[in-house]
Structure formats: C-alpha cells, structure tokens
Design a protein around this motif. Structure first.
Motif, PDB file in Angstrom:
ATOM      1  N   ASP A 234      19.948   6.480-102.163  1.00 41.08           N
ATOM      2  CA  ASP A 234      21.180   6.966-101.553  1.00 41.08           C
ATOM      3  C   ASP A 234      21.446   6.441-100.145  1.00 41.08           C
ATOM      4  O   ASP A 234      22.121   7.100 -99.353  1.00 41.08           O
ATOM      5  CB  ASP A 234      21.171   8.503-101.512  1.00 41.08           C
ATOM      6  CG  ASP A 234      22.324   9.060-102.332  1.00 41.08           C
ATOM      7  OD1 ASP A 234      23.044   8.247-102.933  1.00 41.08           O
ATOM      8  OD2 ASP A 234      22.491  10.283-102.344  1.00 41.08           O
TER       9      ASP A 234
ATOM     10  N   VAL B 175      18.616   8.661 -94.806  1.00 43.88           N
ATOM     11  CA  VAL B 175      19.819   8.870 -95.606  1.00 43.88           C
ATOM     12  C   VAL B 175      20.824   9.591 -94.730  1.00 43.88           C
ATOM     13  O   VAL B 175      20.541  10.674 -94.221  1.00 43.88           O
ATOM     14  CB  VAL B 175      19.496   9.725 -96.855  1.00 43.88           C
ATOM     15  CG1 VAL B 175      20.769  10.088 -97.607  1.00 43.88           C
ATOM     16  CG2 VAL B 175      18.530   8.968 -97.755  1.00 43.88           C
TER      17      VAL B 175
ATOM     18  N   ALA C 134      25.889  13.099-100.223  1.00 46.76           N
ATOM     19  CA  ALA C 134      26.407  12.586-101.501  1.00 46.76           C
ATOM     20  C   ALA C 134      27.093  13.684-102.313  1.00 46.76           C
ATOM     21  O   ALA C 134      26.845  14.839-102.137  1.00 46.76           O
ATOM     22  CB  ALA C 134      25.271  11.986-102.314  1.00 46.76           C
TER      23      ALA C 134
ATOM     24  N   THR D 130      27.603   4.819-100.184  1.00 48.52           N
ATOM     25  CA  THR D 130      26.331   4.653-100.890  1.00 48.52           C
ATOM     26  C   THR D 130      26.635   4.173-102.306  1.00 48.52           C
ATOM     27  O   THR D 130      27.744   4.379-102.816  1.00 48.52           O
ATOM     28  CB  THR D 130      25.569   5.985-100.991  1.00 48.52           C
ATOM     29  OG1 THR D 130      26.329   6.874-101.811  1.00 48.52           O
ATOM     30  CG2 THR D 130      25.367   6.613 -99.620  1.00 48.52           C
TER      31      THR D 130
ATOM     32  N   LYS E 149      25.754   5.490-104.967  1.00 51.85           N
ATOM     33  CA  LYS E 149      26.114   6.643-105.797  1.00 51.85           C
ATOM     34  C   LYS E 149      27.605   6.945-105.680  1.00 51.85           C
ATOM     35  O   LYS E 149      28.285   7.220-106.669  1.00 51.85           O
ATOM     36  CB  LYS E 149      25.295   7.862-105.375  1.00 51.85           C
ATOM     37  CG  LYS E 149      25.311   8.993-106.412  1.00 51.85           C
ATOM     38  CD  LYS E 149      24.788  10.289-105.850  1.00 51.85           C
ATOM     39  CE  LYS E 149      23.285  10.435-106.039  1.00 51.85           C
ATOM     40  NZ  LYS E 149      22.775  11.713-105.499  1.00 51.85           N
ATOM     41  N   GLU E 150      28.109   6.869-104.459  1.00 49.04           N
ATOM     42  CA  GLU E 150      29.536   7.118-104.237  1.00 49.04           C
ATOM     43  C   GLU E 150      30.391   6.057-104.936  1.00 49.04           C
ATOM     44  O   GLU E 150      31.430   6.366-105.518  1.00 49.04           O
ATOM     45  CB  GLU E 150      29.840   7.145-102.730  1.00 49.04           C
ATOM     46  CG  GLU E 150      29.322   8.403-102.049  1.00 49.04           C
ATOM     47  CD  GLU E 150      29.191   8.262-100.528  1.00 49.04           C
ATOM     48  OE1 GLU E 150      29.025   9.305 -99.873  1.00 49.04           O
ATOM     49  OE2 GLU E 150      29.231   7.134-100.007  1.00 49.04           O
TER      50      GLU E 150
ATOM     51  N   VAL F  15      24.630   4.035-111.175  1.00 50.68           N
ATOM     52  CA  VAL F  15      24.060   3.484-109.941  1.00 50.68           C
ATOM     53  C   VAL F  15      23.357   2.156-110.234  1.00 50.68           C
ATOM     54  O   VAL F  15      23.417   1.221-109.436  1.00 50.68           O
ATOM     55  CB  VAL F  15      23.073   4.490-109.296  1.00 50.68           C
ATOM     56  CG1 VAL F  15      22.340   3.861-108.112  1.00 50.68           C
ATOM     57  CG2 VAL F  15      23.815   5.730-108.828  1.00 50.68           C
TER      58      VAL F  15
END
Lengths: 123, 250
Positions: free
Chosen positions: A30, A119, A123, B134, B136-137, B146
C-alpha cells in the motif's frame, strides 16, 4: 504481518530481480506510486553499496516485512562488505528515498542496511 | 478569414476533389492545398502530446499522416465538418505512434493498454487526492486487481527508448529556465570522484537530482514543476543514479 525472504548472488546482474520484487511487494504494502519508485531506486542503491567491494562469491539476502503502517527491507551483504560511509553520496540518496535508513554490523561482521518506507495513504 | 468562410472554402475544395479523378495533376494540387491548410490543426493536436518524451517534429509528422488519411477518406456528402472528422484520425495516428514506436521491449498490446489506463488513472487520482495514489486505489478505480496494477507498472518501466534529453515544447530547454546552480549539491560532502561525474550531467538532470535529494521534493512534485510526467522523472533519476554509481565504482 507478512515476510518475504530472498537471497541472490552478490552480483549486479541480480539487481533487476530484487528491484522488481521490491516494487511488487511495495505495491501490495500500500505504498504510493512515488514511494514505490523511490523504493526501487533505494534498493538499487543499497544493493550497490553492499557489493561495492566486488565480492567473487556470497549472497545478498533481502528480507521484506510488510506491516500495516510500513514496509521494512533488510538487505544483508556478503562477507567482507564494509559498513557504509554515512557521509557518502549513496547514504544521502538512501536517506532521501526512504523514511528511515540505518545500518548495523552483526557479530560475524555482516553488514545490514535497513530501509523503512511508511504507508501514508489511508486506503 | 472568418470561420464560416474557411469552412465553405474547405467544402468547395472537397467538392472539387471529389469531382476529380485521383492521380490527376489537378487532384494532387487540391489535395496538397488541403493538407497544407490543415497543418495547423495537426500542430495543435501534436502539441497536446508534446510533453511525453517524443520530439514534437515526430508527432507532427505522424499527425500529418493522419491528416492525409482523413483527407482521402472524407466524404463531404455525409455533412460533417472536416475538422470534426479529421481530429480523431490525427489523434489516433499520434497515439498509435506512442503505442508502437516507443516501447524499449516489445510489450503485449494488452499490457500496453493496461499500462495506459493505469497511467491515466494515476493522473486523475493524483489530482483528486493531491498526492500520488497507491496501487490499491488505482485497482479500485479501474476495477482490476492490485497484481494487474503492479504488472502494468512494471511494463510501463519498459516504455520508451527515446532520448531522455528530449526537450519539451513549452520550454525549449528546461534546464535553461533555472538559475543558481546546485548550491546544495556543491555543499554535500562527497568524494572527489563524484565531482567530474556530476559535471557530465545536463542541467535538467542536475536540477532533478537536487530537487529530489536535497530539497526533498517528491517525484510527482518535481514532475509538476518541470511539466513532465512522474514516470519520466523516475526514468531520469534511475539513469542519473546508475550513471553516478557506475562512475564511482569503476
């Protein structure tokens, strides 16, 4: 918390492999794209520091630890790699690329570089 | 000439062209005149792609091929304005140039397209979040995994063998627009051997090195300030660091 261990020959040919592995793992940890790119450069640099004395044999081991809030990467050089010079350009580069960088030398004389990328995104 | 006159002049020429037999001197003459008239449109479209690492001249050249194709295919009876008809063809040709010509390693079309959508999503999300997104985003935004994002990022790294020294159109040499050279860079304690290596870098490379490592700006911030892509910044940093490293080791 997941850990990934890699060991590659202490030879510049393998830097691409650990760079790609680092990027892939960082994507799953992430980190932002900026941080991932920085990490690729940092791993490159750290690897180069550890094998700068051009060892004929030996391995660099890399341990990735994914925490919810950060990714730790420990790179340990082959026997004989000297501890990094903290006033060097490489150290300046490493310090700018990751949130934390530190080094330690084991009783057996193996040098480890610890890189930490935090990080930042929620998220 | 007012716009309407331009359009009716266009129309008249296309009508003449349609009436003539292809290959005749008169047909060639009108076709050439039409091409010339619309070159500004090609330049305009090419400029939109000018900051992506390809020389503007190349983009104008491929865009012109698109224009010629559009002129040859245009049917005045369908009632479209020529510029409306030609724009997608010109843009299509420019995009094809990026897709086909600028991959260092042959990357499968699926990955190229995935890479392009990841790049696009990255730009959108960077604006929305005000920071670099990121994976993931990005995955969520595109409805992919991902892993696919990671794969696309990896293949994007293979993009472009084009010289990194290509200047953007907006500032003919970015380095020139900066003054005071590298005080921080001079100040850092480095081995003497680094000096000649730094001297080999061009101004833009030095500037990026300084911004990233001594002013602690992110790659995205540097990209925004210099008007180039983050990927481009990343490639330059990569190149510069390898260069310095090789030089120091040897």
């Amino acid at each position: 918390m997941n850990t990934i261990d890699l060991a590659v020959p202490a030879n510049p040919e393998y830097v691409g492999l650990i760079r790609s592995a680092a990027a892939h793992i960082a994507a799953h940890a992430d980190l932002t794209l900026d941080a991932i790119d920085d990490l690729r450069l940092a791993v490159d640099e750290a690897f180069a520091v550890l094998i700068a004395h051009k060892p004929d044999t030996g391995a660099v081991t890399i341990k990735f630890t994914i925490h919810p809030e950060q990714l730790d990467i420990e790179l340990t050089g082959p026997a004989g790699s000297p501890p990094p010079d903290k006033s060097s350009f490489a150290w300046t580069v490493l310090s700018a690329l990751v949130n934390e960088v530190s080094t330690q030398t084991s009783p057996a004389g193996l040098v480890t570089l610890l890189l930490t990328a935090k990080v930042v995104a929620s998220a | 000439m007012p716009k309407d006159d331009l359009r009716s002049a266009d129309r008249e020429m296309f009508e003449q062209l349609a009436a003539l037999e292809a290959g005749t001197d008169e047909h060639e003459r009108i076709r050439a005149a039409l091409i010339e008239r619309h070159l500004p449109l090609v330049t305009f479209m090419a400029r939109k792609f000018a900051d992506r690492g390809e020389p503007l001249d190349d983009l104008i050249q491929v865009g012109t091929i698109g224009l010629i194709k559009a002129i040859d295919r245009f049917e005045i009876s369908k009632g479209f304005e020529f510029s409306t008809f030609a724009t997608p063809t010109i843009v299509g040709e420019i995009k094809r140039h990026f897709r086909d010509k600028t991959w260092a390693v042959r990357v499968p079309r699926r990955l190229q397209e995935l890479g392009a959508s990841v790049t696009k999503a990255t730009t959108e999300l960077t604006h929305k979040l005000d920071r670099s997104p990121t994976p993931k985003e990005i995955a969520k935004h595109l409805g992919i995994t991902v892993d696919e994002v990671a794969e696309a990022l990896e293949s994007n790294a293979a993009y472009s063998t084009v010289s990194l020294d290509v200047t953007t159109d907006t500032a003919s040499s970015i380095g020139d627009t900066f003054g005071a050279l590298d005080e921080a860079l001079e100040g850092v304690e480095y081995r003497e051997s680094l000096k000649p290596l730094l001297a080999e870098l061009d101004d833009r490379e030095k500037r990026i090195l300084q911004m990233r490592f001594f002013e602690n700006q992110s790659q995205s911030q540097i990209a925004a300030e210099l008007g180039i892509s983050q990927m481009h910044v990343s490639r330059i940093l990569n190149k510069v660091l390898s260069h310095l490293r090789e030089g120091l080791i040897s």
